[in-house]
Design a protein around this motif. Structure first.
Motif, PDB file in Angstrom:
ATOM      1  N   GLU A 124       0.843  -1.178   0.000  1.00  0.00           N
ATOM      2  CA  GLU A 124       0.000   0.000   0.000  1.00  0.00           C
ATOM      3  C   GLU A 124       0.879   1.228   0.000  1.00  0.00           C
ATOM      4  O   GLU A 124       1.946   1.244   0.610  1.00  0.00           O
ATOM      5  CB  GLU A 124      -0.926   0.004   1.214  1.00  0.00           C
ATOM      6  N   THR A 125       0.439   2.221  -0.699  1.00  0.00           N
ATOM      7  CA  THR A 125       1.197   3.467  -0.759  1.00  0.00           C
ATOM      8  C   THR A 125       0.239   4.640  -0.534  1.00  0.00           C
ATOM      9  O   THR A 125      -0.984   4.481  -0.595  1.00  0.00           O
ATOM     10  CB  THR A 125       1.873   3.646  -2.128  1.00  0.00           C
ATOM     11  N   ARG A 126       0.841   5.787  -0.265  1.00  0.00           N
ATOM     12  CA  ARG A 126       0.034   6.991  -0.113  1.00  0.00           C
ATOM     13  C   ARG A 126       0.604   8.064  -1.012  1.00  0.00           C
ATOM     14  O   ARG A 126       1.814   8.199  -1.130  1.00  0.00           O
ATOM     15  CB  ARG A 126       0.135   7.513   1.339  1.00  0.00           C
ATOM     16  N   LEU A 127      -0.306   8.813  -1.613  1.00  0.00           N
ATOM     17  CA  LEU A 127       0.141   9.989  -2.347  1.00  0.00           C
ATOM     18  C   LEU A 127       0.120  11.162  -1.374  1.00  0.00           C
ATOM     19  O   LEU A 127      -0.910  11.443  -0.745  1.00  0.00           O
ATOM     20  CB  LEU A 127      -0.797  10.279  -3.508  1.00  0.00           C
ATOM     21  N   MET A 128       1.251  11.805  -1.243  1.00  0.00           N
ATOM     22  CA  MET A 128       1.344  12.918  -0.291  1.00  0.00           C
ATOM     23  C   MET A 128       1.996  14.092  -0.985  1.00  0.00           C
ATOM     24  O   MET A 128       2.631  13.952  -2.021  1.00  0.00           O
ATOM     25  CB  MET A 128       2.183  12.505   0.916  1.00  0.00           C
ATOM     26  N   THR A 129       1.824  15.244  -0.427  1.00  0.00           N
ATOM     27  CA  THR A 129       2.560  16.399  -0.945  1.00  0.00           C
ATOM     28  C   THR A 129       3.597  16.796   0.095  1.00  0.00           C
ATOM     29  O   THR A 129       3.408  16.623   1.299  1.00  0.00           O
ATOM     30  CB  THR A 129       1.634  17.594  -1.214  1.00  0.00           C
ATOM     31  N   TYR A 130       4.713  17.287  -0.402  1.00  0.00           N
ATOM     32  CA  TYR A 130       5.746  17.793   0.515  1.00  0.00           C
ATOM     33  C   TYR A 130       5.990  19.263   0.162  1.00  0.00           C
ATOM     34  O   TYR A 130       6.374  19.591  -0.966  1.00  0.00           O
ATOM     35  CB  TYR A 130       7.035  16.995   0.354  1.00  0.00           C
ATOM     36  N   ASP A 131       5.686  20.097   1.131  1.00  0.00           N
ATOM     37  CA  ASP A 131       5.889  21.539   0.943  1.00  0.00           C
ATOM     38  C   ASP A 131       7.331  21.865   1.309  1.00  0.00           C
ATOM     39  O   ASP A 131       7.747  21.702   2.451  1.00  0.00           O
ATOM     40  CB  ASP A 131       4.904  22.319   1.828  1.00  0.00           C
ATOM     41  N   VAL A 132       8.101  22.309   0.328  1.00  0.00           N
ATOM     42  CA  VAL A 132       9.543  22.495   0.588  1.00  0.00           C
ATOM     43  C   VAL A 132       9.814  23.731   1.442  1.00  0.00           C
ATOM     44  O   VAL A 132      10.821  23.793   2.153  1.00  0.00           O
ATOM     45  CB  VAL A 132      10.339  22.614  -0.737  1.00  0.00           C
ATOM     46  N   ILE A 133       8.896  24.703   1.401  1.00  0.00           N
ATOM     47  CA  ILE A 133       9.119  25.932   2.185  1.00  0.00           C
ATOM     48  C   ILE A 133       8.874  25.649   3.664  1.00  0.00           C
ATOM     49  O   ILE A 133       9.694  25.944   4.542  1.00  0.00           O
ATOM     50  CB  ILE A 133       8.192  27.077   1.696  1.00  0.00           C
ATOM     51  N   ARG A 134       7.742  24.946   3.924  1.00  0.00           N
ATOM     52  CA  ARG A 134       7.411  24.639   5.333  1.00  0.00           C
ATOM     53  C   ARG A 134       8.031  23.324   5.801  1.00  0.00           C
ATOM     54  O   ARG A 134       8.073  23.051   6.995  1.00  0.00           O
ATOM     55  CB  ARG A 134       5.892  24.549   5.489  1.00  0.00           C
ATOM     56  N   GLY A 135       8.416  22.518   4.899  1.00  0.00           N
ATOM     57  CA  GLY A 135       8.963  21.208   5.273  1.00  0.00           C
ATOM     58  C   GLY A 135       7.892  20.290   5.818  1.00  0.00           C
ATOM     59  O   GLY A 135       8.130  19.520   6.749  1.00  0.00           O
ATOM     60  N   GLU A 136       6.668  20.330   5.261  1.00  0.00           N
ATOM     61  CA  GLU A 136       5.540  19.556   5.779  1.00  0.00           C
ATOM     62  C   GLU A 136       5.066  18.506   4.763  1.00  0.00           C
ATOM     63  O   GLU A 136       5.040  18.764   3.560  1.00  0.00           O
ATOM     64  CB  GLU A 136       4.357  20.495   6.053  1.00  0.00           C
ATOM     65  N   LEU A 137       4.658  17.370   5.290  1.00  0.00           N
ATOM     66  CA  LEU A 137       4.053  16.322   4.468  1.00  0.00           C
ATOM     67  C   LEU A 137       2.543  16.343   4.688  1.00  0.00           C
ATOM     68  O   LEU A 137       2.080  16.432   5.830  1.00  0.00           O
ATOM     69  CB  LEU A 137       4.576  14.949   4.889  1.00  0.00           C
TER      70      LEU A 137
END
Lengths: 243, 642
Positions: free
Chosen positions: B529-542
């Motif tokens: 199983e996998t998850r599609l996530m976003t990583y915000d490079v400015i905030r460093g958040e997933l």
């Protein structure tokens, strides 16, 4: 066309340039004993091989019992006996094994006759050919050729190089076989005394052609005349023989 | 023996003729082998019994292949008159062939088996272990270790009739084995030379199975050489008959092989297999695809028009097809490329997928493959169209500039108003691969550099893993890469030269807006199983976007970085379909679109185009009714008649 052998316009050769027989004609009537006389290299053996289908004619017609010996080789060979000038059987084979090998191949094989001939000619049945003398080998070949009672017997200088005793044995075997029935014989030789003893007719082969084909007396008479085309040596031999 | 068939008489004769030599051979070879293996006895638990038995079988095969066949003819010869004796027997030719064939068959089978039996006895008496006969595979199954050798040995036995045939052609039967070897090598060499012209052809026609024909064809040639060739003839006539038969047998085979090779390189465009689509026109009407005459064969490029169902083969298998018409290569999105270059040995064609126009370029316009120089000699009208395509189809993404592209050593940036700004680059490049807001540049010297499209400078990542510098992905001058030791993703800020951990492992899918990247993150709680996530490079958040149960492959739409929506295609191996989702980059709202079959290559609002499961046809799927219909190939060709 009741001739046993009918040859017309035959041309035989080993290569295109080397012709052995050229425009060769010969006819053998049933029951006739014909001696083919010729010097060494005249093409006597080649002619006999063409008659048993081993050599393919380059041109002309060869018929044995009305059959083509190349195309209908089996039918010709079951009715034809052939005796070579030297024993050509496998050296490891014994006479007994030779007879066992030949018997299924000839429907007319007469085992009793083979046995009798072996006894008469003193052929050792348990001896391998490589251990036999030439004379013993030739007698075995003669027995093998006569045991299936062929209608046509071809003899390719079977008496050459044999000592007088063995030669007489072989010759008597041939003469006996001639008495046995109405068998047609073509015997190639350059020995005139044999021709004198067995031949009804003589055919003289020279330069790839028959230059004379008649009774021995008629041939001798003709060769002594001015129109004789045969070489001097053979003429002399024939004259000597008739004398 | 009266009732015996003549073939048995000749079988007996062959046995009598050859037994002495065969006995002498084995009397010499068998004790020698035993002595050798006793001297080199393997003491390991596995032992070398397999090698011993293989050697015994080999020495049993040698006479069956090399000696017995040539002796079949050689032993007919006697010193006095050659083979006159056997040729003047009524049983000669056909019955003799039968007897000799029986003897050859019996020795071919019997001698190796007899030798094997003696080898077994020797191994048993000498106490040699035979555990090396079998190999235990990873799946636990025991496999015969000598399978390959056994097949080769059986194929080698096929040479025996050819040795026999060659012995009939040679004077006194001499040099039969080398002559047969040469003839077979010439025939096989010619066949394999033809096969080499068509890679993969040997698999599709199962060339290994053809080896079994060596035996019957050899027997046929031997039969003709003996039965017809020796009928009133000698070795020369046998050779003539035998070689003529060989030529007659080989001619249809080579003709068929030649036609197959021709068909391999020039397949029927209406009967293609292994279809895979490279690109389509915007409306899906024109399709550039590759297809082959068989699944295992190399493909040829074809241009399919779905409206009139015509298919045109563009080149042979030995061609090159690519979208890189103008330099630099790699800049354009292959799936969206309008212009394609198809280069054959002699021709270069430019394919316009929108109009299906194929322009043959003059030979002097052909660029050298690999180092592709900028074409200077294209017609002006064509050059303008190609430059426009380079601008529109460029994959480079720079925030604030809807379009950006590179030509030689210049970066072109087009703003919202359509004004084009140019910037010089450190060096020219022949290959450009987009990496988010950056690019991987490969110059004429083949050196690789990461280029920051925002700061317009070259970047060196100090802590990247092995070859990961070239795989770095830029978002707002932050280069995401795998750490050289830890393996997880780190972010390298090229402005401050600092590395910070991102806290995820997985794969980068593509840009998600201007500040984030879409990541396929592995989950360790559930397998597969996998998850599609976003990583915000400015905030460093997933941030979580979507669960992807049992999904493996995600294809990003490669939309401009500042696009409102990202279109994702997710391959679901369980259902064998492509799921399609639309993700809003601002609200993160996910909209499911109708799923399409696995091999779909084109989708619009109402229909999808896909290759069939067997990859032999193209089907059109109505997305509302889900009704499928074949649109290529149409039965009987275009308009029902080819």
């Amino acid at each position: 066309m009741n001739d046993v052998v009918h040859i017309e316009g035959l041309e035989l050769g080993f290569s295109r340039k080397q012709r052995v027989l050229s425009e060769f004609d010969l006819t053998l009537e049933p029951g006739a004993v014909t001696v083919l006389l010729g010097t060494n290299g005249a093409g006597k053996s080649c002619l006999l091989r063409a008659l048993i289908g081993v050599l393919r004619p380059r041109r002309g017609t060869v018929r044995v019992f009305g059959l083509d010996p190349v195309r209908e080789q089996r039918a010709v060979l079951t009715r034809t006996g052939y005796v070579p000038d030297t024993p050509d059987v496998y050296p490891w084979m014994k006479v007994r094994e030779l007879f066992r090998f030949l018997e299924p191949q000839y429907p007319t094989w007469n085992a009793q006759l083979a046995h009798e001939l072996c006894d008469r000619l003193a052929v050792p049945p348990r001896t391998k050919f490589k251990h036999m003398s030439r004379g013993q080998g030739m007698k075995a070949m003669l027995v093998a050729a006569l045991a299936y009672e062929p209608e046509l017997l071809l003899l390719d200088e079977p008496f050459a190089g044999l000592d007088p005793v063995v030669r007489e044995d072989v010759l008597s075997g041939v003469i006996d076989s001639l008495r046995a029935g109405r068998r047609t014989v073509l015997c190639a030789t350059h020995e005139l005394d044999i021709a004198a003893r067995i031949a009804d007719r003589v055919a003289v082969l020279h330069d790839g052609r028959i230059v004379a084909h008649d009774t021995l007396d008629a041939v001798t008479e003709r060769l002594e005349g001015p129109a004789a085309a045969t070489p001097t040596c053979l003429k002399n031999l024939l004259v000597e023989a008739s004398a | 023996m009266n009732a015996s068939p003549l073939a048995l008489v000749y079988l007996w004769k062959e046995y009598r003729a050859q037994r002495t030599l065969l006995l002498a051979y084995f009397a010499l070879v068998w004790p020698s082998l035993m002595l050798v293996f006793l001297a080199h006895r393997e003491t390991s638990t596995e032992g070398n019994g397999g090698v011993v038995l293989a050697a015994f079988v080999a020495v049993g095969m040698l006479p069956a292949i090399f000696f017995v066949p040539s002796w079949l003819t050689g032993f007919e010869l006697t010193a006095a008159r050659g083979d006159l004796f056997v040729r003047r027997l009524p049983g000669m030719l056909a019955p003799a062939f039968g007897g000799k064939l029986l003897f050859l068959s019996l020795t071919s089978i019997g001698l190796p088996l007899l030798s094997l039996a003696l080898g077994e006895l020797f191994v048993w008496i000498a106490g040699i272990e035979c555990n090396d006969l079998w190999r235990i595979e990873y799946d636990g199954a025991a496999r015969w270790r000598y399978l390959g050798y056994t097949l080769w040995a059986l194929a080698a036995i096929g040479l025996a009739p050819w040795v026999w045939a060659a012995s009939l052609w040679m004077s006194r039967g001499r040099f039969a084995a080398p002559a047969a070897g040469l003839l077979c090598a010439a025939l096989f060499g010619a066949a394999f030379a033809l096969l080499r012209l068509a890679p993969g052809l040997d698999r599709s026609i199962a060339s290994w199975h053809w080896l079994w024909f060596v035996w019957p064809t050899g027997l046929l040639v031997a039969y003709v050489s003996l039965v017809i060739g020796r009928r009133g003839g000698s070795a020369a006539r046998s050779a003539c008959c035998g070689l003529t038969t060989t030529a007659l047998l080989a001619t249809p085979l080579f003709a068929w092989l030649g036609m197959t090779v021709w068909g391999y390189h020039h397949p029927d465009p209406y009967a293609l297999r292994d279809l895979h689509v490279v690109s389509t026109s915007e409306d899906g009407r024109h399709i550039l695809a590759f297809g082959a005459g068989d699944k295992e064969w190399d493909c040829v490029p074809v241009l399919i028009d779905l409206e009139n169902h015509r298919c045109r083969r563009l080149a042979s298998t030995r061609s090159w097809t690519g979208p890189d018409v103008l330099s630099p290569a790699g800049l354009r999105n292959r799936k969206r490329a309008r212009y394609w270059l198809v280069e054959d040995r002699s021709t270069t064609q430019l394919v316009d997928l929108e109009t299906a126009e194929v322009t043959t370029l003059a030979p002097d316009e052909i660029a050298t493959q690999g180092a592709r120089p900028e074409r200077q000699d294209l017609p002006q009208r064509l050059r303008e169209r190609l430059e426009q395509a380079r601008r529109l189809e460029s994959q480079l993404r720079v925030p604030g500039f809807p379009r950006s592209w590179i030509v030689d050593a210049t970066l072109f940036l087009e703003d919202e108003e359509g004004t084009v700004h140019t910037h010089s680059m450190p060096h020219s490049c022949s290959l450009v691969i987009a990496r988010g807001h950056g690019a991987l540049l490969i110059g004429p010297d083949k050196k690789k550099h990461l280029f920051d499209l925002i700061r317009r400078t070259l970047v060196t990542i100090p802590c990247a893993h092995d070859d990961q510098p070239v795989r770095g992905f830029a978002v707002q001058s932050h280069w995401l890469h795998r750490h050289e030791k830890r393996g997880s993703f780190y972010s390298f800020d090229s402005r401050t030269n600092t590395c910070t951990p991102c806290g995820f492992e997985g794969e980068i899918v593509g840009l998600f807006g201007d500040d984030a990247v879409l990541v396929k993150k592995k989950t360790f709680t559930k397998v597969h199983e996998t998850r599609l996530m976003t990583y915000d490079v400015i905030r460093g958040e997933l941030s979580n976007v979507l669960e992807l149960p049992a999904s493996r492959f995600v294809v990003h739409s490669m939309a401009p970085s500042n696009a409102d929506e990202v279109r994702l295609t997710i391959f679901d191996p369980k259902e064998q379909v492509q799921r399609r989702v639309l993700v809003n980059t601002t609200t993160r709202e996910v909209t499911e679109l109708p799923s399409v079959p696995r091999w779909t290559f084109f989708v619009d609002d109402v229909r999808a185009l896909a290759t069939s499961e067997d990859r032999a046809s193209i089907v059109e799927i109505d997305l509302r009714t889900r009704v499928q219909r074949v649109v290529y190939p149409m039965p009987g060709g275009p308009n029902g008649a080819r």
